[in-house]
Scaffold this motif. Structure first.
Motif, PDB file in Angstrom:
ATOM      1  N   GLY A   2      37.922  30.656  50.542  1.00 52.83           N
ATOM      2  CA  GLY A   2      38.216  30.996  51.915  1.00 52.83           C
ATOM      3  C   GLY A   2      37.727  29.934  52.882  1.00 52.83           C
ATOM      4  O   GLY A   2      37.451  28.796  52.518  1.00 52.83           O
ATOM      5  N   ASN A  20      35.702  32.953  44.977  1.00 55.73           N
ATOM      6  CA  ASN A  20      36.896  33.762  44.767  1.00 55.73           C
ATOM      7  C   ASN A  20      36.673  35.138  45.381  1.00 55.73           C
ATOM      8  O   ASN A  20      36.286  36.084  44.696  1.00 55.73           O
ATOM      9  CB  ASN A  20      37.237  33.872  43.289  1.00 55.73           C
ATOM     10  CG  ASN A  20      38.640  34.381  43.067  1.00 55.73           C
ATOM     11  OD1 ASN A  20      39.313  34.801  44.002  1.00 55.73           O
ATOM     12  ND2 ASN A  20      39.093  34.342  41.836  1.00 55.73           N
ATOM     13  N   SER A  21      36.953  35.267  46.658  1.00 61.55           N
ATOM     14  CA  SER A  21      36.670  36.518  47.360  1.00 61.55           C
ATOM     15  C   SER A  21      37.635  37.634  46.980  1.00 61.55           C
ATOM     16  O   SER A  21      37.353  38.801  47.218  1.00 61.55           O
ATOM     17  CB  SER A  21      36.706  36.296  48.870  1.00 61.55           C
ATOM     18  OG  SER A  21      37.986  35.874  49.274  1.00 61.55           O
ATOM     19  N   LYS A  22      38.768  37.318  46.358  1.00 61.52           N
ATOM     20  CA  LYS A  22      39.724  38.362  45.979  1.00 61.52           C
ATOM     21  C   LYS A  22      39.205  39.225  44.830  1.00 61.52           C
ATOM     22  O   LYS A  22      39.663  40.336  44.633  1.00 61.52           O
ATOM     23  CB  LYS A  22      41.065  37.745  45.600  1.00 61.52           C
ATOM     24  CG  LYS A  22      41.727  37.105  46.789  1.00 61.52           C
ATOM     25  CD  LYS A  22      43.072  36.571  46.473  1.00 61.52           C
ATOM     26  CE  LYS A  22      43.604  35.895  47.736  1.00 61.52           C
ATOM     27  NZ  LYS A  22      44.989  35.658  47.734  1.00 61.52           N
ATOM     28  N   LEU A  23      38.258  38.712  44.056  1.00 68.15           N
ATOM     29  CA  LEU A  23      37.692  39.479  42.948  1.00 68.15           C
ATOM     30  C   LEU A  23      36.477  40.297  43.366  1.00 68.15           C
ATOM     31  O   LEU A  23      35.892  40.988  42.546  1.00 68.15           O
ATOM     32  CB  LEU A  23      37.305  38.538  41.804  1.00 68.15           C
ATOM     33  CG  LEU A  23      38.450  37.756  41.169  1.00 68.15           C
ATOM     34  CD1 LEU A  23      37.911  36.808  40.111  1.00 68.15           C
ATOM     35  CD2 LEU A  23      39.480  38.694  40.575  1.00 68.15           C
ATOM     36  N   ASP A  25      34.684  43.340  45.277  1.00 66.39           N
ATOM     37  CA  ASP A  25      34.909  44.649  45.871  1.00 66.39           C
ATOM     38  C   ASP A  25      33.560  45.326  46.081  1.00 66.39           C
ATOM     39  O   ASP A  25      32.514  44.703  45.921  1.00 66.39           O
ATOM     40  CB  ASP A  25      35.845  45.497  45.009  1.00 66.39           C
ATOM     41  CG  ASP A  25      35.303  45.788  43.624  1.00 66.39           C
ATOM     42  OD1 ASP A  25      34.118  45.489  43.362  1.00 66.39           O
ATOM     43  OD2 ASP A  25      36.055  46.319  42.790  1.00 66.39           O
ATOM     44  N   THR A  28      30.876  44.987  43.238  1.00 74.35           N
ATOM     45  CA  THR A  28      30.518  43.660  42.762  1.00 74.35           C
ATOM     46  C   THR A  28      29.007  43.459  42.826  1.00 74.35           C
ATOM     47  O   THR A  28      28.371  43.770  43.829  1.00 74.35           O
ATOM     48  CB  THR A  28      31.212  42.585  43.622  1.00 74.35           C
ATOM     49  OG1 THR A  28      32.612  42.770  43.522  1.00 74.35           O
ATOM     50  CG2 THR A  28      30.844  41.196  43.156  1.00 74.35           C
ATOM     51  N   LEU A  75      31.981  41.270  53.482  1.00 70.24           N
ATOM     52  CA  LEU A  75      32.967  41.845  52.570  1.00 70.24           C
ATOM     53  C   LEU A  75      32.708  43.315  52.256  1.00 70.24           C
ATOM     54  O   LEU A  75      33.351  43.891  51.391  1.00 70.24           O
ATOM     55  CB  LEU A  75      33.016  41.030  51.280  1.00 70.24           C
ATOM     56  CG  LEU A  75      33.416  39.571  51.449  1.00 70.24           C
ATOM     57  CD1 LEU A  75      33.415  38.868  50.113  1.00 70.24           C
ATOM     58  CD2 LEU A  75      34.782  39.452  52.099  1.00 70.24           C
TER      59      LEU A  75
END
Length: 77
Positions: A2, A20-23, A25, A28, A75
């Motif tokens: 990002g 990898n911020s998409k992984l 949640d 985490t 996040l």
């Protein structure tokens, strides 16, 4: 990756990126960031504190915790 994110810690500015911020949640407990060009793995320990996973290049534990909190707040971990 990002956008570059900033944090001020003990009157010093640091720039970091989440690898990898998409992984990531709400469940985490481990993620990687790039801090000033160095990849650092953060993990949440049994006390729910963010610590450095592998200390290849050791940094201040308080800075690691501040980075983990910063990512958690951004996040919503």
């Amino acid at each position: 990756m990002g956008l570059p994110l900033r944090i001020t810690f003990k009157d010093n500015d640091y720039v970091y990126q989440i690898v990898n911020s998409k992984l990531i949640d709400q469940y985490t407990t481990e993620f990687d960031i790039l801090l000033n060009g160095d990849k650092i793995s953060l993990i949440k320990d049994e006390k729910k504190l963010w610590v450095q996973k592998d200390e290849v290049k050791s940094i201040d534990p308080e800075l690691v915790h501040a980075l983990g909190r910063s990512v958690s707040l951004r996040l919503r971990l």
